[in-house]
Design a protein around this motif. Structure first.
Motif, short mmCIF file in Angstrom:
data_model
loop_
_atom_site.label_atom_id
_atom_site.label_comp_id
_atom_site.label_asym_id
_atom_site.label_seq_id
_atom_site.Cartn_x
_atom_site.Cartn_y
_atom_site.Cartn_z
N GLU A 166 0.81 -1.22 0.00
CA GLU A 166 0.00 0.00 0.00
C GLU A 166 0.84 1.26 0.00
O GLU A 166 0.59 2.18 -0.74
CB GLU A 166 -0.93 0.00 1.22
N GLY A 167 1.83 1.32 0.86
CA GLY A 167 2.62 2.54 0.99
C GLY A 167 4.07 2.30 0.64
O GLY A 167 4.42 1.38 -0.09
N PHE A 168 4.92 3.14 1.19
CA PHE A 168 6.35 3.02 0.95
C PHE A 168 6.93 1.89 1.78
O PHE A 168 6.46 1.61 2.88
CB PHE A 168 7.06 4.34 1.29
N VAL A 169 7.96 1.24 1.27
CA VAL A 169 8.59 0.11 1.93
C VAL A 169 10.10 0.18 1.71
O VAL A 169 10.56 0.66 0.67
CB VAL A 169 8.00 -1.22 1.41
N SER A 170 10.85 -0.29 2.67
CA SER A 170 12.30 -0.34 2.51
C SER A 170 12.69 -1.56 1.68
O SER A 170 11.92 -2.53 1.57
CB SER A 170 12.99 -0.42 3.88
N ALA A 171 13.87 -1.53 1.12
CA ALA A 171 14.37 -2.68 0.36
C ALA A 171 14.46 -3.91 1.27
O ALA A 171 14.14 -5.02 0.85
CB ALA A 171 15.73 -2.35 -0.24
N GLN A 172 14.88 -3.70 2.52
CA GLN A 172 15.00 -4.82 3.45
C GLN A 172 13.65 -5.47 3.74
O GLN A 172 13.53 -6.69 3.77
CB GLN A 172 15.64 -4.37 4.78
N ASP A 173 12.62 -4.63 3.95
CA ASP A 173 11.28 -5.17 4.22
C ASP A 173 10.72 -5.89 3.00
O ASP A 173 10.09 -6.95 3.13
CB ASP A 173 10.33 -4.07 4.67
N LEU A 174 10.95 -5.34 1.82
CA LEU A 174 10.47 -5.99 0.60
C LEU A 174 11.21 -7.30 0.38
O LEU A 174 10.60 -8.31 0.01
CB LEU A 174 10.63 -5.06 -0.60
N HIS A 175 12.50 -7.29 0.63
CA HIS A 175 13.30 -8.51 0.50
C HIS A 175 12.78 -9.59 1.44
O HIS A 175 12.61 -10.75 1.06
CB HIS A 175 14.78 -8.20 0.80
#
Length: 129
Positions: free
Chosen positions: A21-30
């Motif tokens: 839904e919103g912004f996400v860090s590369a670490q969280d997406l990984h």
């Protein structure tokens, strides 16, 4: 500059980002990709996100804490964001007054082709309630 190849990794990152839904860090997406069974590496996620941001398929901004955050871009033209610091809810903003001010200040100092980033952070009405 050559267009980026559309690899399975890039497509996996594009799809995972579009689901958020919103912004996400590369670490969280990984981590979300890994939790879903992907073998993709963190460096590959960073490269794919950078490529998506460069091509306009993703928005990129720096959080107040200095972390780079990404989200699937709904508006292909230049825009700004209003972001909730609590839940990450995001609104895309067009800001004519900012655009005019940017051109005027640049011209006053003899600059052209001005680029800028304006992201506003606050607490949304839902989080305040």
């Amino acid at each position: 500059m050559q267009p980026k190849r559309n690899t399975w990794q890039r497509e996996a990152v594009r799809s995972a980002l579009a689901e958020r839904e919103g912004f996400v860090s590369a670490q969280d997406l990984h981590q979300a990709l890994r939790d879903a069974g992907s073998t993709i590496g963190l460096a590959t996620v960073y490269r794919a996100l950078g490529g998506l941001a460069d091509s306009g398929e993703a928005d990129s901004l720096q959080s107040p804490d200095g972390e780079n955050l990404f989200r699937s871009c709904a508006t292909p033209t230049h825009h700004h964001h209003l972001i909730c610091r609590s839940c990450g809810a995001t609104r895309e903003l067009s800001a004519a007054v900012v655009e005019e001010w940017t051109r005027r200040v640049g011209a006053e100092h003899g600059f052209t082709e001005i680029e800028h980033v304006v992201d506003l952070f606050g607490i949304c009405a839902d989080c305040r309630a």
